[in-house]
Design a protein around this motif. Structure first.
Motif, PDB file in Angstrom:
ATOM      1  N   LEU A  22       0.960   2.377  14.284  1.00  0.00           N
ATOM      2  CA  LEU A  22       0.409   2.485  12.580  1.00  0.00           C
ATOM      3  C   LEU A  22       0.690   3.949  12.234  1.00  0.00           C
ATOM      4  O   LEU A  22       0.181   4.991  12.501  1.00  0.00           O
ATOM      5  N   ASP A  23       1.671   3.861  11.253  1.00  0.00           N
ATOM      6  CA  ASP A  23       2.102   5.086  10.680  1.00  0.00           C
ATOM      7  C   ASP A  23       1.192   5.252   9.206  1.00  0.00           C
ATOM      8  O   ASP A  23       1.179   4.227   8.471  1.00  0.00           O
ATOM      9  N   VAL A  24       0.797   6.535   9.211  1.00  0.00           N
ATOM     10  CA  VAL A  24      -0.073   6.870   7.893  1.00  0.00           C
ATOM     11  C   VAL A  24       0.576   8.104   7.101  1.00  0.00           C
ATOM     12  O   VAL A  24       0.614   9.179   7.859  1.00  0.00           O
ATOM     13  N   PHE A  70       0.625   3.140   4.466  1.00  0.00           N
ATOM     14  CA  PHE A  70       0.464   2.803   5.895  1.00  0.00           C
ATOM     15  C   PHE A  70       1.417   1.727   6.078  1.00  0.00           C
ATOM     16  O   PHE A  70       1.725   1.026   5.059  1.00  0.00           O
ATOM     17  N   SER A  81       2.325  -0.976   9.620  1.00  0.00           N
ATOM     18  CA  SER A  81       1.912  -1.311  10.921  1.00  0.00           C
ATOM     19  C   SER A  81       3.537  -1.812  11.650  1.00  0.00           C
ATOM     20  O   SER A  81       4.205  -2.244  11.155  1.00  0.00           O
ATOM     21  N   SER A 122      -0.201   0.974   0.152  1.00  0.00           N
ATOM     22  CA  SER A 122      -0.514   2.328  -0.412  1.00  0.00           C
ATOM     23  C   SER A 122      -1.562   2.040  -1.307  1.00  0.00           C
ATOM     24  O   SER A 122      -1.815   1.261  -2.000  1.00  0.00           O
TER      25      SER A 122
END
Length: 594
Positions: free
Chosen positions: A374-376, A385, A387, A402
């Motif tokens: 999961l990139d934030v 974000f 996934s 976002s």
């Protein structure tokens, strides 16, 4: 970090002051010691009471405030050392009563050779239970913004943090509290135990409290005396503030290594470890003009940190027990932040964090949310974000989008996946013993603004398949419920609707155009919807749907003719449509029981 504040940056300044509490408490007291230690050093044999009264007199003259001291002693057996007990400095007259600073015990060690030259360089300083109360009133006045009158003590100040030439405050008759807080860097070693700091801002109605903090620090000067290196450890086990959720522990530990430039009054942190609620971060930072800060730039980095320690810091609530929560996975990433005190610019920060093998769920429920990654992303007024490899109850799950503009959030979120409806029982009243099965499928995007939720655009498809529901309050269960909705810009299309309840089988197709806001909030004055639907009911048994009449009404009902609308060979079909401005609520009055 005490400093003058403008209305525009008071919030940021308050945080900066609070986080520098340890440094402030030890150094402001050093100013008091500077003003009296010359007298004590040359009058060893004076009675303790006379020494105590002389300390109080000179401290009150230097600070312009009432000062009380319970006891004092001076020793040269193990090296010159001054000990103060029960030291209290009070607020100025324009502030309500109470103490500004109180210290249970303060010990100062002095270097002998500088003492012979009447220069007082502290070899060590130790404070036991200092309590610092910083106060900003409704007019913007500060109880910690004042000048310290050094008088004759100015000639005894160490120069350039202990060197013989140059210096931050050398030769001055008065210094500000900012200079008092940072200039006596001649401490070889300093320690604070069980310190408390309370910052109250009446103008903003806010409070910031740090409890039981501790500090150990050491200064190593360069040969020129104009720079040096400071190392130490700061521990803050408890912080309470408006921006921290209630009952959420906030534990901070800082092992720092900093370069000190006394000429330009800059601090540069490197090889510094910040631990926040058990999660370690590598920190580098630069503070320009630490006496009256111009800017702070900081960068934090962390790699492969386990998330499981976070469980100990989750708050409990009536709806769930935090012990049943399950969190696992690893966190990596970095963030940069810049605060400029000399301008009205909003603090800037940006960064990116990656959660790997992230698992969220409850110990007692089979449903789990899992993300392979999961990139934030963080920006000054936006979080995004995305996934990868997600699962919800072992079914595919994808989330991306976002949220921005925190004053009035804008959201743009897309969600795709399958959900086992049994997982929703945790949010229902457990006393009714709910039974819920079935699946929900969704591929939906939502875009809008919080204050204009009624204008939100929903696009996509959502469905409920083979749902069964029962609880202790129902006479019969809902045996089956199927629903498929297609969301369009200004309408919701009911592709299919089927309900099966004892005595009822019904299906419906149609659409709801406009007016969705009215359905959500009927009393909000929103435009009423346009409905267009076809309802088919092959079986409707009113004997099961309608309750038995009370005894006193049975006589009236006896004379009514019997009507049997149930027929296995016939299908009752009703078509209805309405167009604006028709008020359908005046025409359709019969409730539908499922």
């Amino acid at each position: 970090m005490p400093s003058k504040e403008s209305n525009s940056n008071s919030g940021s300044k308050a945080k900066a002051e609070a986080t520098s509490s340890g440094c402030f408490s030890r150094l402001i007291i050093a100013v008091i010691v500077i003003g009296v230690v010359g007298y004590i050093a040359t009058n060893f044999f004076f009675p303790a009471e006379r020494v105590r009264s002389e300390i109080v007199r000179q401290a009150e003259e230097a600070l312009g405030r009432t000062v009380e001291l319970d006891d004092v002693s001076f020793s040269i057996i193990s090296g010159p050392e001054l000990e103060l007990k029960g030291l209290r400095i009070y607020n100025p007259e324009n502030f309500p009563g109470g103490t500004f600073i109180s210290i249970d015990k303060l010990n100062c060690g002095l270097k002998i050779l500088p003492l012979l030259k009447k220069q007082f360089v502290f070899s060590q300083i130790s404070l036991e239970h200092p309590v610092i109360r910083l106060h900003k009133n409704r007019n913007g006045d500060l109880n910690y913004d004042f000048e310290v009158k050094l008088g004759n003590a100015a000639s005894h100040l160490p120069k350039a943090g202990g060197a013989d030439d140059g210096g931050v405050v050398a030769g001055k008759e008065t210094i500000t509290t900012e200079e008092a807080a940072f200039s006596p860097f001649a401490f070889d070693w300093a320690e604070i135990n069980h310190g408390d700091l309370i910052y109250v801002d009446d103008s903003a109605g806010s409070e910031f409290v740090v409890n039981n903090f501790s500090l150990e620090t050491r200064l190593i000067l360069d040969s020129d005396g104009l720079s040096g290196r400071s190392i130490g450890k700061l521990k803050i086990p408890s912080i309470k503030a408006e921006f921290i959720p209630e009952n959420l522990p906030f534990n901070v530990e800082l092992s720092y290594n900093s370069e000190v430039d006394f000429v330009h009054t800059d601090l540069v942190f490197s090889k510094t470890r910040l631990t926040l609620n058990g999660i370690p971060f590598d920190l580098s930072a630069t503070i320009r003009n630490f006496i009256n800060p111009i800017s702070i730039f900081a960068k934090v980095h962390t790699t492969d940190v386990s998330l499981e320690p976070l469980l100990a810091y989750l708050p409990s609530s009536e709806s769930y027990d935090r012990k049943s929560v399950r969190i696992s996975g690893n966190l990596s990433g970095e963030m940069e932040a810049r605060i400029e005190f000399s301008s009205d610019r909003t603090p800037y920060f940006s960064g990116n964090f990656v959660f790997e093998d992230l698992l969220l769920g409850y110990q007692t429920i089979a449903s789990r949310i899992y993300f392979e990654k999961l990139d934030v992303g963080l920006e000054p007024d936006k979080v995004s974000f995305n996934s990868h490899g997600g699962q919800l109850s072992e079914q595919p799950l994808k989330i991306a989008g976002s949220i921005s503009s925190w004053d009035d959030p804008l959201y743009d979120v897309a969600l795709t996946g399958v959900y086992d409806l049994s997982g929703a029982t945790i949010w229902l009243d457990s006393n009714l013993h709910h039974e819920l099965t079935g699946q929900s499928r969704f591929d939906v995007g939502v875009k809008g603004q919080q204050s204009k939720w009624y204008d939100a655009v929903i696009l996509g498809v959502a469905s409920i398949d083979s749902m069964y529901y029962n609880n202790d309050s129902l006479t019969s269960p809902l045996e089956r419920f199927d629903l498929r909705l297609t969301f369009k810009k200004n309408s919701i299309v009911v592709d299919s609707f089927y309900a099966q309840y004892p005595g009822v089988q019904a299906s419906l197709t149609g659409s709801i155009k406009n007016g969705l806001a009215h359905l959500i909030k009927p009393d909000g004055g929103f435009k009423k919807p346009y409905l267009d639907f076809v309802l088919k009911a092959p079986m409707v048994n009113y004997d099961l749907l309608l309750p038995t009449l009370p005894d006193e009404e049975n006589k009236i009902a006896e004379n009514r003719p019997e009507v049997n609308i149930q027929s296995p060979d016939e299908t009752a079909s009703t078509e209805y449509s309405s167009a604006p401005p028709t008020d359908i609520y005046n025409k359709v009055t019969a409730p539908i029981f499922l």
